[in-house]
Design a protein around this motif. Structure first.
Motif, PDB file in Angstrom:
ATOM      1  N   ALA A  45      -3.088   1.828  -3.850  1.00 37.23           N
ATOM      2  CA  ALA A  45      -3.138   3.002  -3.027  1.00 37.23           C
ATOM      3  C   ALA A  45      -5.012   2.400  -3.296  1.00 37.23           C
ATOM      4  N   GLN A  63       0.839  -1.315   0.325  1.00 35.52           N
ATOM      5  CA  GLN A  63       0.343   0.193   0.084  1.00 35.52           C
ATOM      6  C   GLN A  63       0.944   1.307  -0.126  1.00 35.52           C
ATOM      7  N   GLU A  65       1.049   5.590   0.155  1.00 37.77           N
ATOM      8  CA  GLU A  65       0.168   6.949   0.288  1.00 37.77           C
ATOM      9  C   GLU A  65       0.422   8.055  -0.246  1.00 37.77           C
TER      10      GLU A  65
END
Length: 157
Positions: A147, A11, A13
Motif C-alpha cells: 500500500a 498494490q 487499496e
C-alpha cells in the motif's frame, strides 16, 4: 527449496474507519432506496424500479468496502514499513477536481524481504512525482502486496 517469494507484487487499496463508516452508510442507502421509494410513493412498482436500479450498486459498494477495510486491518497487523523509489513515471492523468493520479514503476525495499519492482497508481496533489523520489509504503511480505500513500498506517499505537 527457495525462500524467495514467487507471488507477483500487487498494490492494494484500503480505507480508514471514518471512510468505511461513510461508504457503508452510502451502500445502506442504496440498498434501501427501493423499499423506501415504494413506501413513500405507495407503489410496489416504484419500489421495484428503484430497487432494481440501486440494490446491486449498494451491494457492490458494501462488498468493496469490506475488502478495503479487511486489507487495512491486515496491514495494521502484519505490514512492514518500507521504501518505494520511483524508477519511472509512466503516465500522469490530471483531473478537473485537482486530484490527479500518476502511474509509476517503483522498486520497493525494506527489512525482511528481497527488493522487488512493481507498478502502482498514486494520487498526486501539488507535487508531481519524479524519477528518484522516494515514498513510504507498507508491505505484507507473505504475498508481496503493498500500500502506497496511506500515511495513517505508519502511526504507532
Amino acid at each position: 527449496m527457495s525462500t524467495k517469494n514467487t507471488n507477483e507484487p500487487r498494490q492494494v487499496e484500503h480505507i480508514g474507519f471514518a471512510a468505511g463508516v461513510m461508504t457503508y452508510s452510502i451502500a445502506s442507502g442504496l440498498i434501501l432506496a427501493g423499499p423506501i421509494a415504494g413506501w413513500i410513493d405507495g407503489s410496489l412498482a416504484t419500489g421495484l424500479w428503484w430497487g432494481v436500479l440501486t440494490f446491486p450498486i449498494g451491494i457492490g459498494l458494501a462488498v468493496s468496502t469490506y475488502g478495503w477495510r479487511w486489507e487495512e486491518k491486515r496491514f495494521q497487523a502484519a505490514g512492514i514499513a518500507a521504501t518505494a523509489e520511483i524508477l519511472a513515471v509512466n503516465r500522469i492523468q490530471d483531473s478537473d477536481e485537482g486530484q490527479g493520479t500518476a502511474e509509476l514503476t517503483v522498486r520497493i525495499s525494506g527489512p525482511g524481504f528481497d527488493p522487488f519492482d512493481a507498478g502502482c497508481e498514486v494520487p498526486i496533489g501539488g507535487v508531481r512525482p519524479q524519477v528518484g523520489d522516494q515514498r513510504a509504503v507498507m508491505v505484507e511480505r507473505s504475498n508481496l502486496t503493498f500500500a502506497i500513500g496511506y500515511g495513517h498506517l505508519f502511526q504507532q499505537h
